[in-house]
Design a protein around this motif. Sequence first.
Motif, PDB file in Angstrom:
ATOM      1  N   GLN A 180       0.826  -1.218   0.000  1.00 24.70           N
ATOM      2  CA  GLN A 180       0.000   0.000   0.000  1.00 24.70           C
ATOM      3  C   GLN A 180       0.860   1.268   0.000  1.00 24.70           C
ATOM      4  OE1 GLN A 180      -0.359  -2.627   1.988  1.00 24.70           O
ATOM      5  NE2 GLN A 180      -2.500  -3.040   2.525  1.00 24.70           N
ATOM      6  N   ALA A 269      -7.305  12.810  14.045  1.00 25.55           N
ATOM      7  CA  ALA A 269      -7.119  13.108  12.624  1.00 25.55           C
ATOM      8  C   ALA A 269      -6.284  14.364  12.422  1.00 25.55           C
ATOM      9  CB  ALA A 269      -8.478  13.266  11.953  1.00 25.55           C
ATOM     10  N   GLY A 304      -2.300   6.965   8.764  1.00 28.76           N
ATOM     11  CA  GLY A 304      -2.582   8.339   8.364  1.00 28.76           C
ATOM     12  C   GLY A 304      -1.362   9.223   8.478  1.00 28.76           C
ATOM     13  N   GLY A 349      -4.860   9.853   4.350  1.00 28.80           N
ATOM     14  CA  GLY A 349      -6.228   9.344   4.400  1.00 28.80           C
ATOM     15  C   GLY A 349      -6.425   8.107   3.548  1.00 28.80           C
ATOM     16  N   VAL A 350      -5.870   8.135   2.352  1.00 27.57           N
ATOM     17  CA  VAL A 350      -5.991   6.975   1.453  1.00 27.57           C
ATOM     18  C   VAL A 350      -5.283   5.753   2.029  1.00 27.57           C
ATOM     19  CG1 VAL A 350      -5.358   6.070  -0.826  1.00 27.57           C
ATOM     20  CG2 VAL A 350      -6.309   8.374  -0.610  1.00 27.57           C
ATOM     21  N   ALA A 352      -4.683   5.139   5.147  1.00 25.02           N
ATOM     22  CA  ALA A 352      -5.445   4.648   6.301  1.00 25.02           C
ATOM     23  C   ALA A 352      -6.607   3.768   5.864  1.00 25.02           C
ATOM     24  CB  ALA A 352      -5.957   5.829   7.121  1.00 25.02           C
ATOM     25  N   VAL A 353      -7.237   4.129   4.740  1.00 23.62           N
ATOM     26  CA  VAL A 353      -8.360   3.316   4.228  1.00 23.62           C
ATOM     27  C   VAL A 353      -7.849   1.988   3.686  1.00 23.62           C
ATOM     28  CG1 VAL A 353     -10.140   3.196   2.442  1.00 23.62           C
ATOM     29  CG2 VAL A 353      -9.803   5.306   3.729  1.00 23.62           C
ATOM     30  N   LEU A 354      -6.717   2.006   3.012  1.00 23.44           N
ATOM     31  CA  LEU A 354      -6.184   0.783   2.390  1.00 23.44           C
ATOM     32  C   LEU A 354      -5.564  -0.174   3.415  1.00 23.44           C
ATOM     33  CD1 LEU A 354      -4.405   2.229  -0.784  1.00 23.44           C
ATOM     34  CD2 LEU A 354      -6.589   1.030  -0.674  1.00 23.44           C
ATOM     35  N   SER A 355      -5.109   0.341   4.520  1.00 23.18           N
ATOM     36  CA  SER A 355      -4.382  -0.494   5.497  1.00 23.18           C
ATOM     37  C   SER A 355      -5.339  -1.267   6.389  1.00 23.18           C
ATOM     38  CB  SER A 355      -3.470   0.391   6.349  1.00 23.18           C
ATOM     39  OG  SER A 355      -2.519   1.049   5.542  1.00 23.18           O
TER      40      SER A 355
END
Length: 355
Positions: A180, A269, A304, A349-350, A352-355
């Motif tokens: 990722q 965040a 993140g 952010g991306v 964090a979503v993929l992990s």
Amino acid sequence: MTSPTATEPTHSSRRLAPADWIGLGVLVAVLVVGLSWSKWLPYWDKAWTMSQTSIWDGGPLFDAAGDTISFAGAWDFTLVYFTAVWKALLVALLVAAAIDALVPRDWLARLLNRRSHTGQALAGAALSTPSMMCTCCAAPVAAGLRDTGVRRSAALAYWVGNPLLNPAVLIFLALVLPWQYVAVRIVFALLIAVGASALIGRWITGSAEAAPDPSPTSPRLSSLPVRYLRSLGRFTLILVPEHLALVFLVGLLAPWLTGVYGLEAQLGAGAVLVAAIVATLLVIPTGGEIPIILTLLPLGVGAGVTGALLIALPALSIPSMVMVGKAMGWRTTAAMGAAVAVAAMLAGGVLAVLS
């Protein structure tokens, strides 16, 4: 007949004189020999070793600054940093001087000043890939390109493309971090080097964007050594002390600045925002983001924050932005700094979503 615009440069079709060919030959020789010595061969050896061990050899550069703000820590940080980058910085100065003094300016225009800002950014990004420099070492070359009439989008793409699109660092990332991280790095590196460079070049215009002289004269062959040494001396005397002072300043503040990476539990965040902004200002050598991320992950720092560092740490730094500020224009430089910080936040952010 309409006059040329920023997106429609005029290129001279004059034939190159012997002095021009010699200047181009010197530039190619400096690039091939210098980059082989400072980048290509050392990175090949490092990649081969890492492919056998999957271990990054060395710790974060900021460890040299210590845990508290001090002049001794700042000096130690400066010494460690320059030990890591001096070869690449030397090559960068030699290349910048060759571009400034030896290379025909209309030839550079034909090479990089494409009709569209996107085309210019693509050309600059492609040119940056084999040179593999950190942002500070790429800065003198990028400034030299701007001074010779290369347009903003191309020069910006070369500047940020060097650290972000470095193929050796992408290989290093693939060997020691999850896939990722590599995917996010590639996507956001392209968005910054091509997308942001093209947009900034389109939005920010002015007299500094004027086309180069369409009918330049070739220098006398006997004058080339003097021209080159004069240009090399100017770059060295102006940029090296400036670079040294700014790196020392970063080393002085590093214990305080890097402390924000441990505030994720308190800021949530907001830690991604803080990390992106701070990392845009800090200076690291090529690949220096990798040991920092490897150190933070076992401490529980999330994807993140580490995703933001993956983009912002290598892309820019205070020394790099100061070195190119006059040549690029301060509005242009600030716009790229803002673009990098925003892209770093989105990358966090991306990831964090993929992990």
